[in-house]
Write an enzyme that holds these catalytic residues in place. Structure first.
Site, PDB file in Angstrom:
ATOM      1  N   ASP A 158       4.994   6.272  -4.168  1.00 54.41           N
ATOM      2  CA  ASP A 158       5.514   5.113  -3.576  1.00 54.41           C
ATOM      3  C   ASP A 158       5.467   4.881  -2.331  1.00 54.41           C
ATOM      4  OD1 ASP A 158       6.054   2.497  -4.264  1.00 54.41           O
ATOM      5  OD2 ASP A 158       7.422   2.794  -5.859  1.00 54.41           O
ATOM      6  N   ASP A 214      -9.971  -0.566   1.422  1.00 53.06           N
ATOM      7  CA  ASP A 214     -11.103  -0.024   2.072  1.00 53.06           C
ATOM      8  C   ASP A 214     -11.101   1.364   1.987  1.00 53.06           C
ATOM      9  OD1 ASP A 214     -12.444  -2.540   2.130  1.00 53.06           O
ATOM     10  OD2 ASP A 214     -12.300  -2.705   4.471  1.00 53.06           O
TER      11      ASP A 214
END
Ligand SMILES: *[C@@H]1O[C@H](CO)[C@@H](O)[C@H](O)[C@H]1NC(C)=O
Ligand SMILES: *[C@@H]1O[C@H](CO)[C@@H](O)[C@H](O)[C@H]1NC(C)=O
Ligand SMILES: *[C@@H]1O[C@H](CO)[C@@H](O)[C@H](O)[C@H]1NC(C)=O
Length: 547
Positions: A158, A214
């Protein structure tokens, strides 16, 4: 433009925006074999939040085995947050909470192995986990080695409580930390499957979200890209939560590839606010788009009907298809979403969802599926929920109740195997659809008209694309001073390169841009959210990305 080396980050600054060169880099994962198909299994979070323990995990594993879920592929159980103590031991290592795990996590990992499952675990890249337990920051290699020594082979990492180090933006900080974790996990004798949460922390900022996405496929096997799906204890609408995550997911189709999967979060088949149709639809959608199939439910309490639809082998086969494509939008009109993708054996997949409040009917033509509509081409379409087969001559008519999804697997006859990527070209931040009219190109609310469905064909060496609207396939999207439609054959400026960042670059070197309802051609800028486009599934990426 002279390319910089791939490691060089900012090129130059213009009008307050960073302008980046387009670099010849293929997106790839180091270890595609770590997750040749989307992971399937169980995680406690959405159903039990911090109330996890050994018994819950052993009972769940027994139920998954007895009820046939293991046999159809659900083989990973992952502990989410709150399994540990708040403080580290004197030597800096993490310790499990012995009230929750009296026999210890290595014991549990071993138990799972003996039952045919894998155990996964949760940590956080920041100072504290989301639940306030000790995070991994500064202890990355130590924690990774400990997990591996416990017999864990999957990490959900996380991103709560991350602060940027001096000299870095927050998005750069996540890049540094998650790539560091990637390196640490890959250096282990047996690398762990890596579930990355970084994009979820940027979902509200379209430019940052895209820039983070990306690099994500290079760092991990899967990534949670947006909000947590609703938890069981919340009174909100679970259908709205599912649709929110699905809509975010639909913007990211280009990133998915074998070995990397976009993760719209858990299947929640026992959430009390869902109708039986909605539960089935979440599964059908998640399976057909190629999402990880991770249950967060009380498995021993699921009804036989729920276990049956979660075990649909035909849908699971599609989910696990080795081509690894994500279904992309063909059209959207406010009621129906239509999506398609190809499968490894050449079959075409059609998914239709009625998002409206009433039953409704829609028709999908062969042209919209990117299939040949020559009269000699007839296609068998198998409904993967009912197993009924119908023949498509020119179009298929589909009637659906409210919030129902159908998935068809369409076989291509031997002489009709050609497919053309076909579907919406839309600006993913605004959701507006590129629309062809007689002499111009605009961006409008998606309405599923033929002027908003585009054939995207590769030309020449395969990296240049042409885009033609179904309303007139003799014209192509072209760039000169502005954006127009021109005869495809021999038209100048009518071929485009497509990048993983979502940019469409014309031969002039500039990029397609949406601002309000206007289409224009402007300098390629990574932070210009008007330049991020979603295309139909199956479009080959140009060699490169904005870096
Ligand atoms: C384990 O967790 C489940 C789910 O939260 C709970 O119902 C059960 O009482 C717990 N059992 C133990 C032994 O703590
Ligand atoms: C986070 O942890 C690091 C390393 O332990 C420490 O230097 C830093 O001060 C902490 N930051 C905050 C905001 O607590
Ligand atoms: C959900 O609704 C119940 C009853 O209406 C209420 O008691 C409870 O506090 C609500 N829970 C949340 C998280 O809003």
């Amino acid at each position: 433009m002279k390319p910089l080396s791939p490691t060089s980050w900012a090129a130059r600054s213009m009008a307050g925006l960073l302008v980046f060169p387009l670099l010849p880099v293929e997106a790839s994962t180091d270890n595609p074999s770590l997750a040749p198909a989307p992971p399937m299994g169980f995680n406690n979070w959405a159903r039990f939040e911090c109330d996890l323990n050994e018994t819950l995990f052993t009972e769940t594993a027994q139920a998954m085995r007895k009820r046939g879920l293991l046999d159809v592929g659900y083989d990973r159980l992952t502990l989410d947050d709150c399994w540990m103590l708040h403080d580290r031991a004197d030597d800096g290592s993490l310790e499990w909470d012995t009230n929750k795990f009296p026999q210890g996590i290595p014991w549990l990992a071993d138990y799972m192995k003996n039952e045919g499952f894998h155990l996964g675990i949760y940590q956080d890249s920041g100072n504290l986990t989301c639940g306030g337990y000790t995070g991994s920051y500064g202890h990355e290699a130590q924690d990774a080695e400990l997990f591996a020594s416990w017999g864990i082979d999957y990490l959900k990492l996380d991103g709560c409580n991350v602060w940027a180090e001096e000299g870095r933006s927050l998005r750069e900080e996540y890049h540094v930390r998650y790539m560091q974790w990637h390196d640490v996990l890959n250096a282990l004798p047996v690398p762990l499957i890596f579930s990355n949460s970084a994009p979820a922390y940027f979902e509200g900022e379209a430019a940052d979200w895209a820039v983070v996405m990306d690099w994500v496929p290079e760092s991990s096997e899967l990534a949670r890209h947006s909000a947590d799906v609703i938890v069981y204890s919340s009174n909100g609408s679970a259908w709205d939560s599912i649709m929110y995550n699905y809509d975010m997911h639909a913007r990211l189709a280009r990133y998915q590839q074998p070995g990397y999967y976009n993760d719209p979060d858990f299947l929640i088949p026992d959430h009390p606010s869902l109708s039986q149709n909605e539960k089935k639809s979440q599964f059908a959608l998640w399976a057909s788009i190629g999402a990880p199939l991770i249950l967060s439910a009380y498995v021993p309490g699921l009804s036989d009907e729920e276990i049956a639809f979660l075990s649909n082998k035909a849908l699971i086969a599609v989910n696990q298809d080795p081509l690894g494509q994500q279904s992309a939008l063909v059209s959207r009109d406010g009621t129906f979403d239509v999506l398609s993708r190809s499968l490894e054996n050449g079959d075409r997949l059609l998914t239709v969802l009625n998002r409206g409040a009433d039953a409704a009917t829609t028709t999908v033509s062969l042209a919209r599926l990117g299939l040949s509509s020559q009269s000699s081409c007839k296609y068998d379409a198998r409904d993967l929920l009912t197993d009924e087969v119908s023949t498509i001559d020119s179009a298929i008519e589909i009637q659906l109740d409210s919030h129902v999804a159908k998935v068809y697997r369409i076989a291509l006859p031997e002489s009709c195997t050609k497919t053309t990527p076909t579907g919406m070209v839309f600006n993913t931040p605004s959701g507006l659809c590129m629309t062809a009219s007689t002499d111009s190109v605009t961006f409008e609310k998606c309405s599923a008209s033929d002027s908003q469905v585009w054939h995207v064909a590769a030309t020449g060496d395969g990296t240049k694309l042409t885009l033609s609207p179904l309303s007139d396939t003799s014209v192509c999207l072209a760039a000169g001073d502005g954006v127009s439609l021109a005869k495809c054959q021999g038209g100048t400026g009518a071929t485009w390169d497509h990048y993983i960042s979502g940019h469409l670059r014309s031969s002039s070197g500039n990029c397609l841009t949406q601002s309000k309802d206007k289409a224009s051609i402007e300098e390629c800028v990574i932070d210009n959210v008007g330049q991020i486009f979603g295309l139909p599934s199956g479009v080959r990426l140009g060699k490169g990305r904005l870096n």
